[in-house]
Design a protein around this motif. Structure first.
Motif, PDB file in Angstrom:
ATOM      1  N   UNK A  14       0.804  -1.401   0.172  1.00  0.00           N
ATOM      2  CA  UNK A  14      -0.229  -0.343   0.159  1.00  0.00           C
ATOM      3  C   UNK A  14       0.875   0.814  -0.006  1.00  0.00           C
ATOM      4  N   UNK A  15       1.883   1.677   1.170  1.00  0.00           N
ATOM      5  CA  UNK A  15       2.666   2.456   0.957  1.00  0.00           C
ATOM      6  C   UNK A  15       3.462   2.479  -0.351  1.00  0.00           C
ATOM      7  N   UNK A  16       3.649   1.343  -0.795  1.00  0.00           N
ATOM      8  CA  UNK A  16       4.611   1.521  -3.143  1.00  0.00           C
ATOM      9  C   UNK A  16       3.558   2.450  -3.394  1.00  0.00           C
ATOM     10  N   UNK A  17       2.396   2.251  -3.200  1.00  0.00           N
ATOM     11  CA  UNK A  17       1.273   1.477  -3.694  1.00  0.00           C
ATOM     12  C   UNK A  17       1.394   3.855  -4.300  1.00  0.00           C
ATOM     13  N   UNK A  18       0.526   4.284  -3.117  1.00  0.00           N
ATOM     14  CA  UNK A  18       0.807   5.525  -2.664  1.00  0.00           C
ATOM     15  C   UNK A  18       1.586   6.668  -3.229  1.00  0.00           C
ATOM     16  N   UNK A  19       2.818   5.865  -2.697  1.00  0.00           N
ATOM     17  CA  UNK A  19       4.410   7.242  -3.909  1.00  0.00           C
ATOM     18  C   UNK A  19       3.683   6.467  -4.956  1.00  0.00           C
ATOM     19  N   UNK A  20       3.719   5.397  -5.450  1.00  0.00           N
ATOM     20  CA  UNK A  20       4.143   5.458  -7.111  1.00  0.00           C
ATOM     21  C   UNK A  20       2.877   6.226  -7.533  1.00  0.00           C
ATOM     22  N   UNK A  21       1.414   6.515  -6.886  1.00  0.00           N
ATOM     23  CA  UNK A  21       0.521   6.812  -7.663  1.00  0.00           C
ATOM     24  C   UNK A  21       0.812   8.504  -7.423  1.00  0.00           C
ATOM     25  N   UNK A  43      -6.151   5.094  -5.613  1.00  0.00           N
ATOM     26  CA  UNK A  43      -5.825   3.764  -5.569  1.00  0.00           C
ATOM     27  C   UNK A  43      -6.812   3.437  -4.627  1.00  0.00           C
ATOM     28  N   UNK A  44      -7.610   3.847  -4.382  1.00  0.00           N
ATOM     29  CA  UNK A  44      -9.192   2.936  -4.079  1.00  0.00           C
ATOM     30  C   UNK A  44      -9.018   2.303  -2.711  1.00  0.00           C
ATOM     31  N   UNK A  45      -8.699   3.904  -1.665  1.00  0.00           N
ATOM     32  CA  UNK A  45      -8.567   3.511  -0.140  1.00  0.00           C
ATOM     33  C   UNK A  45      -9.524   4.312   0.180  1.00  0.00           C
ATOM     34  N   UNK A  46      -9.513   4.580   1.417  1.00  0.00           N
ATOM     35  CA  UNK A  46      -9.572   6.173   1.724  1.00  0.00           C
ATOM     36  C   UNK A  46      -8.669   7.135   2.499  1.00  0.00           C
ATOM     37  N   UNK A  47      -9.470   7.622   2.899  1.00  0.00           N
ATOM     38  CA  UNK A  47      -8.581   8.814   3.445  1.00  0.00           C
ATOM     39  C   UNK A  47      -7.343   8.714   4.685  1.00  0.00           C
ATOM     40  N   UNK A  48      -8.365   8.028   5.419  1.00  0.00           N
ATOM     41  CA  UNK A  48      -7.821   7.525   6.222  1.00  0.00           C
ATOM     42  C   UNK A  48      -6.657   6.284   6.078  1.00  0.00           C
ATOM     43  N   UNK A  49      -6.754   5.363   4.835  1.00  0.00           N
ATOM     44  CA  UNK A  49      -5.707   4.579   5.018  1.00  0.00           C
ATOM     45  C   UNK A  49      -4.352   5.212   4.488  1.00  0.00           C
ATOM     46  N   UNK A  50      -4.607   6.768   3.592  1.00  0.00           N
ATOM     47  CA  UNK A  50      -3.554   6.814   3.677  1.00  0.00           C
ATOM     48  C   UNK A  50      -2.729   8.102   5.402  1.00  0.00           C
ATOM     49  N   UNK A  51      -3.326   7.874   5.693  1.00  0.00           N
ATOM     50  CA  UNK A  51      -2.956   8.764   6.865  1.00  0.00           C
ATOM     51  C   UNK A  51      -2.266   8.018   7.816  1.00  0.00           C
ATOM     52  N   UNK A  52      -2.977   6.308   7.476  1.00  0.00           N
ATOM     53  CA  UNK A  52      -2.002   5.548   8.578  1.00  0.00           C
ATOM     54  C   UNK A  52      -0.775   5.561   8.184  1.00  0.00           C
ATOM     55  N   UNK A  53      -0.593   5.958   7.136  1.00  0.00           N
ATOM     56  CA  UNK A  53       1.022   5.465   6.559  1.00  0.00           C
ATOM     57  C   UNK A  53       1.831   7.281   6.657  1.00  0.00           C
ATOM     58  N   UNK A  54       1.059   7.864   6.112  1.00  0.00           N
ATOM     59  CA  UNK A  54       1.588   9.256   5.972  1.00  0.00           C
ATOM     60  C   UNK A  54       1.036  10.814   6.914  1.00  0.00           C
TER      61      UNK A  54
END
Length: 189
Positions: A14-21, A43-54
């Motif tokens: 997921x981390x790599x997917x967020x960075x690539x996107x 990437x079809x994830x919620x914002x809280x998922x992104x915030x769990x990484x960044x």
């Protein structure tokens, strides 16, 4: 594979997917278009998922930048490892080619504000490795080698930014590179 291992692998993916996107979106529309909302949709994830990484966009840009430092260090290391007489020119050319071929990543690395620390105890390993390759390209027994490497890096960065902003023409890049290398007094290790 254990559940913990699988979850860690999924988290890394997921981390790599967020960075690539983020990098892809910035390449297509510029860094201003990169928002957590847009990325979540892409990437079809919620914002809280992104915030769990960044923590936010700045952290995402820093992740893109760190990936860029890793790639740049690898490219420069390839040139220094060859040990050819024109290693300095080859390293400088590899630096310029990286910046030309990946302008969005280069922008995240060196132009946009990030929390990445340069020349400090907190400097990322990949950034230190990039600097080490510039030092290696200059060769041994140079007076003030760190200072010399900083000046070389500054000149390369200036060339990149001036060409990218069309302040100087892209044509003539090889001549400018030759002048730069000659200014540093020798072309070999």
């Amino acid at each position: 594979m254990s559940i913990v291992d699988r979850k860690e692998r999924q988290r890394a993916e997921r981390y790599d997917l967020i960075v690539a996107a983020a990098r892809d979106l910035a390449e297509a529309e510029g860094w201003d278009a990169v928002t957590t909302r847009r990325l979540a949709g892409l990437i079809d994830y919620s914002q809280p998922v992104l915030y769990s990484h960044f923590k936010g966009k700045a952290d995402i840009m820093a992740a893109v930048a760190n990936g860029g430092f890793e790639e740049l260090a690898t490219r420069l290391r390839t040139q220094t490892a060859m040990g050819t007489p024109d290693v300095l020119r080859n390293v400088c050319a590899a630096y310029l080619e990286f910046a030309r071929s990946q302008p969005v990543t280069y922008e995240a690395m060196f132009v946009l504000p990030t929390q990445i620390k340069f020349a400090s105890a907190d400097t990322p390993i990949a950034l230190r490795a990039t600097f080490a390759e510039l030092l290696a390209a200059l060769g041994p027994d140079r007076p003030s080698p760190e200072l010399l490497a900083e000046v070389l890096w500054s000149a390369l960065h200036g060339m990149v930014v001036l060409v990218q902003s069309e302040r100087i023409p892209a044509r003539g890049a090889d001549v400018r590179l030759d002048v730069l290398v000659q200014s540093f007094g020798r072309q070999s290790r």
